[in-house]
Design an enzyme around this catalytic site. Structure first.
Site, PDB file in Angstrom:
ATOM      1  N   ASP A 149      -7.099  -7.706  30.664  1.00  0.00           N
ATOM      2  CA  ASP A 149      -8.134  -7.077  29.837  1.00  0.00           C
ATOM      3  C   ASP A 149      -8.457  -5.666  30.297  1.00  0.00           C
ATOM      4  O   ASP A 149      -8.728  -4.793  29.483  1.00  0.00           O
ATOM      5  CB  ASP A 149      -9.406  -7.937  29.844  1.00  0.00           C
ATOM      6  CG  ASP A 149      -9.280  -9.085  28.867  1.00  0.00           C
ATOM      7  OD1 ASP A 149      -8.904  -8.833  27.713  1.00  0.00           O
ATOM      8  OD2 ASP A 149      -9.515 -10.233  29.267  1.00  0.00           O
ATOM      9  N   GLU A 187     -12.842  -6.647  34.582  1.00  0.00           N
ATOM     10  CA  GLU A 187     -11.840  -6.532  33.521  1.00  0.00           C
ATOM     11  C   GLU A 187     -12.305  -5.625  32.383  1.00  0.00           C
ATOM     12  O   GLU A 187     -11.622  -5.468  31.386  1.00  0.00           O
ATOM     13  CB  GLU A 187     -11.452  -7.917  32.994  1.00  0.00           C
ATOM     14  CG  GLU A 187     -12.619  -8.784  32.573  1.00  0.00           C
ATOM     15  CD  GLU A 187     -12.205 -10.202  32.174  1.00  0.00           C
ATOM     16  OE1 GLU A 187     -11.024 -10.445  31.927  1.00  0.00           O
ATOM     17  OE2 GLU A 187     -13.104 -11.066  32.102  1.00  0.00           O
TER      18      GLU A 187
HETATM   19  C1  PEP Z   1      -7.337 -10.851  32.729  1.00  0.00           C
HETATM   20  O1  PEP Z   1      -7.971 -10.394  31.778  1.00  0.00           O
HETATM   21  O2  PEP Z   1      -6.573 -10.179  33.438  1.00  0.00           O
HETATM   22  C2  PEP Z   1      -7.433 -12.279  33.076  1.00  0.00           C
HETATM   23  C3  PEP Z   1      -6.926 -12.761  34.173  1.00  0.00           C
HETATM   24  O3  PEP Z   1      -8.055 -13.088  32.214  1.00  0.00           O
HETATM   25  P1  PEP Z   1      -7.452 -13.580  30.819  1.00  0.00           P
HETATM   26  O4  PEP Z   1      -5.992 -13.244  30.781  1.00  0.00           O
HETATM   27  O5  PEP Z   1      -7.718 -15.041  30.776  1.00  0.00           O
HETATM   28  O6  PEP Z   1      -8.255 -12.818  29.824  1.00  0.00           O
HETATM   29 MG    MG Z   2      -9.540 -11.474  30.861  1.00  0.00          MG
END
Ligand code: PEP
Ligand code: MG
Length: 600
Positions: free
Chosen positions: A476, A452
């Site tokens: 992210d 990410e």
């Molecule tokens: C992301 O970043 O795509 C993810 C799945 O994690 P979160 O949305 O919890 O940061």
């Molecule tokens: Mg994330």
């Protein structure tokens, strides 16, 4: 309207359109809870509290203190009622919001300060409560910490409740018939209390996708659009409204064309949903036999049952930081073990991928530090490696919950190989410790890395040597790659999952993982976007973890496509130069190949 302009219209955050003929108004906000609603507006305007200020004579002060105490008792009674109603309706996890508010009523320092204001500063009861709680609320609002800002709302709710009870005002939250509730903002208690009426939908000026209104309305299965900026000022009780919780739009005082369009959209969704039920027990497999693991993102206790009902192959992302919502401290090892064990048991024989605490950034975290730029700060694995006791407690709970051999761990916010190597040392130490104590666990439990951060995507091949699987977090990844704050509504339109640079990062990650023969999945929001399904399958994704409500739709698309053809479509999409072109091409392709999938 061309497909492309429709796309642009959908992602514009706050633009209004006014049709002067019939006062029709379209407002775009944030889709917070799916569904379509159609009905009359009820504008919910809680009475603004007015504080009377007066100097209290010394002999009166005990009477004022008594008033505060009685009001605290009444407030606790009210909150307990809302708490048990919430528990019955949507489960324990969400009810914690009200537990946190009850705790505020018992805070001894707070009460001392209020009583001090009455005795020494000679304030009357309501102005002492107002002054003290406003002071705390403002200091939290000024903090550069989203967790504290969320807590500030709790303080504000409690403040109003205590003052209302001192003034012996009653709260009205009932209306006759069915209605779409429109409000400036809704507190968690308002959202729950109003839901005892026949609520068709919620539309609010304020709020984001993770606001309490959004979370609670999703659990209540009531369509909602938030962040509408001025809907409460332009709507009047009794107005007609169409609320589209899929696209995040409301149409106030709709004309005949709107009504016909939305009636048709609702009909198509209803028809489509009926067809989806039969897919529940079928695998997510393309027509030429490529199998995709299609699992769900779920972390709250009450979502776990829904996951199976929707036909998911387990949980592809359990955000363990959800255990921290409404708490000031980390859960201990046994509390964590209970939560992980429950998830593992509920999805067995499928797997649950539990991500270790991704705290920091815009998420809850009981470790309070001030950062100018929290998204680029102390977050996820960075905190866990700096606080090994915290990390190891969680690892012990996870390993202990793994005896059914269906738990996997996922490491968040990885930027390169060193963090994985450091995390692996703790994992090894915890395993040794458990072995020495003869505590059973799955010795082969898989460990994966979230991809990410762009640097991790670039290093995917090297990272893949150290882990058992990769999971692409597009929420992210897009934020960091395109430099677009994922939570900023002003720049929503720049958060483009179909940006060619995003596609190349995803392809690079897939290639890196596959070179090392490991499984590469996706668990960000993009995984659940039906327009992206053919693209991702064609790129070679092995698994998708999506929000449970869209899972059947994604499964239907996977089961209707041919992998070889999807690969061709992806290759073509990868040659396009702009996000709009990619989107337009994919949407057109989906419409042609699967005309009965309702889009947007
Ligand atoms: C992301 O970043 O795509 C993810 C799945 O994690 P979160 O949305 O919890 O940061
Ligand atoms: Mg994330």
């Amino acid at each position: 309207m061309s497909d492309q302009s429709e796309y642009i219209e959908q992602i514009k955050p706050f633009e209004d359109k006014n049709d002067s003929n019939n006062d029709r108004t379209v407002i775009h906000g944030i889709a917070a809870s799916p569904g379509l609603a159609f009905g009359k507006v009820f504008v919910f305007e809680p009475k603004t509290i007015e504080i009377s200020q007066r100097i209290v004579e010394p002999e009166e002060s005990e009477k004022e203190i008594e008033q505060v105490k009685q009001s605290l008792q009444r407030s606790e009674k009210e909150l307990n009622k809302i708490l048990s109603f919430t528990e019955q309706k949507i489960g324990n996890a969400k009810a914690r919001i009200f537990e946190a508010q009850i705790l505020i009523l018992h805070d001894p320092d707070l009460l001392d300060q209020i009583f001090h204001r009455i005795r020494s500063e000679r304030k009357n009861a309501e102005s002492a409560v107002y002054g003290e709680l406003t002071k705390i609320q403002e200091s939290m609002l000024n903090a550069n910490d989203p967790y504290l800002r969320e807590r500030a709302d709790d303080i504000g709710d409690v403040k109003h409740r205590i003052i209302r009870n001192i003034q012996q005002e009653r709260l009205f939250s009932r209306f006759k018939g069915t209605a779409i509730v429109v409000a400036k903002n809704l507190s968690p208690a308002d959202t729950m209390l109003l839901s005892r009426n026949d609520v068709l939908g919620y539309a609010t000026d304020m709020g984001g996708i993770t606001s309490h209104t959004a979370l609670l309305s999703r659990s209540l299965k009531i369509p909602a659009v938030v962040g509408l900026s001025r809907v409460s000022r332009v709507a009047t009780t009794g107005d007609e409204m169409i609320l589209d919780g899929y696209s995040g739009t409301v149409v106030l005082r709709p004309n005949k064309g709107d009504i016909d369009r939305y009636t048709e959209k609702r009909r198509r969704y209803a028809l489509f949903e009926e067809k989806l039920v039969v897919l529940r027990d079928l695998p997510a497999e393309t027509t030429d036999g490529r199998r995709i693991t299609l699992s769900a993102n779920a972390d709250l206790e009450e979502e776990l049952d829904f996951v199976g009902f929707q036909g998911a192959e387990g949980i592809g992302l359990f955000r363990s930081e959800s255990l921290l919502i409404g708490r000031d401290t980390f859960p201990n090892e046994d509390e964590q073990y209970d939560a992980y064990w429950l998830a593992a048991e509920k999805v067995y024989p499928h797997n649950v991928i539990i991500r270790v605490f991704d705290i920091g950034g815009d998420k809850v975290y009981p470790l309070m530090i001030e950062e100018n730029n929290p998204f680029l700060g102390w977050r996820g694995i960075r905190i866990l490696l700096d606080r090994p006791e915290l990390f190891k407690t969680q690892l012990r709970a996870l390993f202990r919950a793994s005896t059914k051999k269906n738990v996997k761990i996922l490491l968040p916010m990885i930027s390169g190989v060193s963090e994985i190597a450091a995390a692996m040392i703790h994992i090894r130490d915890v395993k040794t410790e458990l072995r020495e104590k003869n505590i059973p666990f799955d010795g082969n439990m898989q460990v994966g890395a979230m991809i990410e951060i762009p640097s991790a995507a670039i290093m995917a091949r090297e990272i893949a040597r150290l882990v058992d699987f990769l999971s692409i977090g597009t929420n992210d990844l897009i934020q960091y790659l395109l430099a677009v704050d994922r939570g900023n509504p002003t720049i929503t339109k720049l958060f483009q999952e179909f940006h060619p640079a995003v596609l190349r990062m995803i392809q690079h990650t897939l290639d890196g993982g596959h070179k090392r023969n490991i499984h590469v999945g996706m668990c960000g929001e993009m995984a659940g976007d039906p327009i992206a399904t053919i693209l991702l399958v064609g790129m070679g994704i092995d698994s998708l973890s999506v929000v449970p409500s869209v899972l059947p739709e994604v499964k239907k698309i996977i089961r209707s496509i041919n992998y070889k053809e999807a690969a061709k479509i992806s290759r073509r999409a990868m040659t396009l130069g702009t996000p709009e072109e990619v989107f337009d091409y994919l949407k057109r392709t989906l419409k042609t190949k699967l005309p009965d999938v309702p889009i947007g």
